[in-house]
Design an enzyme around this catalytic site. Structure first.
Site, PDB file in Angstrom:
ATOM      1  N   SER A 127       0.812  -1.211   0.000  1.00  0.00           N
ATOM      2  CA  SER A 127       0.000   0.000   0.000  1.00  0.00           C
ATOM      3  C   SER A 127       0.848   1.264   0.000  1.00  0.00           C
ATOM      4  O   SER A 127       0.478   2.268  -0.615  1.00  0.00           O
ATOM      5  CB  SER A 127      -0.926   0.018   1.220  1.00  0.00           C
ATOM      6  OG  SER A 127      -0.181   0.071   2.419  1.00  0.00           O
ATOM      7  N   ASN A 128       2.007   1.245   0.680  1.00  0.00           N
ATOM      8  CA  ASN A 128       2.762   2.479   0.889  1.00  0.00           C
ATOM      9  C   ASN A 128       3.770   2.785  -0.205  1.00  0.00           C
ATOM     10  O   ASN A 128       4.367   3.858  -0.207  1.00  0.00           O
ATOM     11  CB  ASN A 128       3.458   2.461   2.255  1.00  0.00           C
ATOM     12  CG  ASN A 128       4.406   1.302   2.423  1.00  0.00           C
ATOM     13  OD1 ASN A 128       4.260   0.262   1.786  1.00  0.00           O
ATOM     14  ND2 ASN A 128       5.394   1.455   3.298  1.00  0.00           N
ATOM     15  N   LYS A 153      -0.889  -9.597  -7.360  1.00  0.00           N
ATOM     16  CA  LYS A 153      -2.189  -9.194  -6.828  1.00  0.00           C
ATOM     17  C   LYS A 153      -2.087  -7.723  -6.477  1.00  0.00           C
ATOM     18  O   LYS A 153      -1.372  -7.330  -5.553  1.00  0.00           O
ATOM     19  CB  LYS A 153      -2.596 -10.001  -5.599  1.00  0.00           C
ATOM     20  CG  LYS A 153      -4.069  -9.770  -5.230  1.00  0.00           C
ATOM     21  CD  LYS A 153      -4.456 -10.402  -3.922  1.00  0.00           C
ATOM     22  CE  LYS A 153      -4.174  -9.485  -2.751  1.00  0.00           C
ATOM     23  NZ  LYS A 153      -4.982  -8.235  -2.782  1.00  0.00           N
ATOM     24  N   ALA A 154      -2.802  -6.891  -7.241  1.00  0.00           N
ATOM     25  CA  ALA A 154      -2.745  -5.449  -7.027  1.00  0.00           C
ATOM     26  C   ALA A 154      -3.259  -5.091  -5.648  1.00  0.00           C
ATOM     27  O   ALA A 154      -4.188  -5.709  -5.135  1.00  0.00           O
ATOM     28  CB  ALA A 154      -3.576  -4.740  -8.096  1.00  0.00           C
ATOM     29  N   GLY A 210       4.235  -5.654   3.810  1.00  0.00           N
ATOM     30  CA  GLY A 210       3.050  -5.152   4.478  1.00  0.00           C
ATOM     31  C   GLY A 210       3.080  -5.432   5.964  1.00  0.00           C
ATOM     32  O   GLY A 210       4.145  -5.453   6.594  1.00  0.00           O
ATOM     33  N   SER A 211       1.909  -5.689   6.528  1.00  0.00           N
ATOM     34  CA  SER A 211       1.775  -5.853   7.970  1.00  0.00           C
ATOM     35  C   SER A 211       2.255  -7.227   8.434  1.00  0.00           C
ATOM     36  O   SER A 211       2.328  -8.181   7.644  1.00  0.00           O
ATOM     37  CB  SER A 211       0.313  -5.688   8.377  1.00  0.00           C
ATOM     38  OG  SER A 211      -0.466  -6.763   7.877  1.00  0.00           O
ATOM     39  N   GLU A 234       8.242  -9.076   4.050  1.00  0.00           N
ATOM     40  CA  GLU A 234       8.838  -7.996   4.846  1.00  0.00           C
ATOM     41  C   GLU A 234       7.688  -7.366   5.601  1.00  0.00           C
ATOM     42  O   GLU A 234       6.756  -6.845   4.992  1.00  0.00           O
ATOM     43  CB  GLU A 234       9.558  -7.011   3.917  1.00  0.00           C
ATOM     44  CG  GLU A 234      10.360  -5.970   4.655  1.00  0.00           C
ATOM     45  CD  GLU A 234       9.643  -4.641   4.720  1.00  0.00           C
ATOM     46  OE1 GLU A 234       9.038  -4.363   5.784  1.00  0.00           O
ATOM     47  OE2 GLU A 234       9.656  -3.904   3.736  1.00  0.00           O
ATOM     48  N   CYS A 271       8.465   1.595   6.240  1.00  0.00           N
ATOM     49  CA  CYS A 271       8.761   0.453   7.112  1.00  0.00           C
ATOM     50  C   CYS A 271      10.028   0.687   7.926  1.00  0.00           C
ATOM     51  O   CYS A 271      10.280  -0.033   8.897  1.00  0.00           O
ATOM     52  CB  CYS A 271       8.884  -0.819   6.286  1.00  0.00           C
ATOM     53  SG  CYS A 271      10.017  -0.685   4.898  1.00  0.00           S
ATOM     54  N   GLU A 362       4.950  -2.160  16.573  1.00  0.00           N
ATOM     55  CA  GLU A 362       5.058  -1.058  15.625  1.00  0.00           C
ATOM     56  C   GLU A 362       3.762  -0.251  15.574  1.00  0.00           C
ATOM     57  O   GLU A 362       2.665  -0.808  15.531  1.00  0.00           O
ATOM     58  CB  GLU A 362       5.359  -1.595  14.219  1.00  0.00           C
ATOM     59  CG  GLU A 362       5.461  -0.503  13.161  1.00  0.00           C
ATOM     60  CD  GLU A 362       5.605  -1.074  11.756  1.00  0.00           C
ATOM     61  OE1 GLU A 362       6.078  -0.335  10.878  1.00  0.00           O
ATOM     62  OE2 GLU A 362       5.225  -2.240  11.536  1.00  0.00           O
TER      63      GLU A 362
END
Length: 494
Positions: A127-128, A153-154, A210-211, A234, A271, A362
């Site tokens: 997303s970022n 996968k968008a 991502g998360s 990651e 991140c 985080e």
């Protein structure tokens, strides 16, 4: 939103994976120069999208034009950097041990080894980073360089941007004569879409940024398959920063201003944002906190990437600030809306931090927690309670560092990149960069997701024993027809 962005059906996923595998059987046999030409063409076609793709990405992500333009440039540089390494060829680690037929008591066979691609790679867009870690970002670039097709996968937060980049990739495929299934593009906001991609028997590996929750869920799915596959996820980091006493006595104001920018740059949506600041109580630390607080109060809030991230930031920030022992040092004095980040810094003692695992997580956004230690022993105790990190940073003078050998060793055990007198934000693209770290920063700390070494996630070694020259890959033939670096009988030679 048009039908173009609806979740893919299971039938569409099945067809995409079959096309990708068919492409793998062709693409894995193309030459290194052909692969490199294709990857460079992808970069050319992304640049050819011009300002239109920047405008679309701005609308979808709330990121400013300058940031997106820079990120697109980084993405194209990454593609071309990998293409250069692929074309040169030495990264395949060709290794040759020639036969010794007269050796006693047993003859030694001729054995030759090199890295070969593993198959279709499923990549989940981040997303970022709508360019650098998404549709044609580092994971697809690394997979193509390794010889693997990619099924992307968008990310549902920027589907139109992803679709435009996907069209650029497909143009590059057509222009360079590559098989169509080399790149497949799928939309899907439902977790079941990702699950189907990971569990498909033709999927050979997964790339994810991502998360922790998302990456761990994919990792667990892949481990439960009849044939488990690697997931290179990651998953974020608190990126602790250790503030040593002498540097704070001499340069507290300088580093406080530097870190105000690092904590809040891009509304803290990197991140590598420094989420923990760890110092020893002193006048220098008081000065650092005072200047940092002044800087934070003056920083303007800005919209976060999307409403989901904004909501998660507010929830996690409130969880930390709701702990009885936490003190708010500063937050922005500017008005902020529901979708905006809240630049802020809080503090807690080392003993309170160690005793409360809720403070170790985080908070993705413009927030950092400062940990006040009584002495060096407490700082070491804090290190012992930290999980794996993408980065650790140490700020210190020569006087500090002369007494910091134990600290440097301790933090080196928990991070992928150890920084001295800088900030963790800003990840240089290059062969020496390590962007990954011990779990839970990533699922496999032996690898990184930046630079040409990222290709090694999507290959495996294959040994050829007693093969005639005509059946060997060029990389392993006598005479070294490709002119690459190889290890021959224990010696590197070209």
């Amino acid at each position: 939103m048009t039908n173009l962005f609806q979740d893919a059906s299971l039938a569409e996923i099945e067809a995409a994976m079959e096309r990708a595998y068919a492409a793998f059987l062709i693409y894995r046999r193309t030459t290194a120069k052909q692969k490199a030409s294709f990857i460079r063409a992808v970069a050319d076609e992304i640049e050819a999208l011009g300002e239109t793709v920047i405008e679309v990405a701005m609308r979808e992500t709330h990121l400013p034009a300058a940031r997106l333009t820079s990120e697109r440039g980084r993405t194209c540089f990454q593609l071309r950097n990998i293409a250069d390494v692929v074309a040169e060829g030495s990264w395949l680690e060709a290794t040759i041990d020639t036969a010794l037929p007269e050796r006693l008591p047993l003859p030694k066979p001729d054995i030759r080894n090199m890295l070969v691609p593993i198959g279709p790679v499923v990549v989940f867009g981040a997303s970022n980073f709508p360019f650098a870690y998404s549709t044609a970002g580092v994971d697809p670039a690394a997979a193509w360089g390794a010889g693997c097709p990619v099924v992307v996968k968008a990310h549902p937060a920027h589907p139109e941007t992803s679709e435009m980049v996907a069209a650029a990739v497909k143009k590059a495929i057509a222009k360079t004569g590559m098989p169509e299934g080399l790149f497949e593009h799928i939309h899907g906001a439902n977790f079941e879409i990702g699950k189907a991609l990971v569990l498909h028997p033709k999927t050979a590996a997964v790339g994810f940024t991502g998360s922790f929750a998302g990456g761990k869920a994919l990792f667990d799915l892949a481990a439960q398959r009849p044939v488990p596959i690697p997931v290179f996820a990651e998953m974020g980091s608190t990126n602790p920063v250790f503030l040593l006493p002498d540097v704070l006595e001499k340069e507290a104001e300088k580093y406080a201003k530097m870190y105000a920018g690092s904590i809040t740059g891009g509304m803290g949506q990197f991140c590598t944002k420094p989420g923990l600041l760890i110092g020893i109580e002193s006048q220098g630390l008081d000065t650092f906190i005072s200047v940092l607080a002044t800087e934070i109060r003056a920083i303007l809030p800005a919209p976060m990437l999307h409403s989901g991230i904004a909501k998660a930031f507010r929830t996690k920030r409130a969880d930390v600030l709701g702990q009885q022992t936490v003190v708010v040092e500063a937050e922005t004095s500017q008005h902020y809306g529901e979708e905006e980040g809240i630049p802020s810094v809080a503090s807690v003692t080392a003993a309170q931090f160690v005793a409360n695992p809720a403070l170790h997580q985080e908070v993705f956004g413009p927030f950092s927690l400062l940990i006040k230690c009584k002495d060096a022993a407490e700082m070491q105790d804090v290190i012992g309670h930290l999980e794996g990190q993408l980065t650790c940073t140490v700020l210190g003078t020569e006087k500090d560092l002369a007494q910091a050998a134990d600290l440097l060793f301790a933090v080196s055990l928990i991070c992928g990149r150890l920084i001295l007198n800088g900030v963790p934000t800003g990840v240089e693209v290059g062969a020496a960069m390590q962007h990954g770290g011990p779990f839970p920063a990533s699922t496999d700390g032996r690898f990184g997701s930046v630079g040409p070494h990222a290709m090694k996630r999507f290959v495996r070694p294959l040994a050829f024993q007693n093969f005639p020259m005509r059946l060997l890959p060029d990389e392993l033939k006598d005479g070294n027809p490709l002119g690459i670096w190889r290890m021959v009988n224990g010696n590197w030679e070209k």
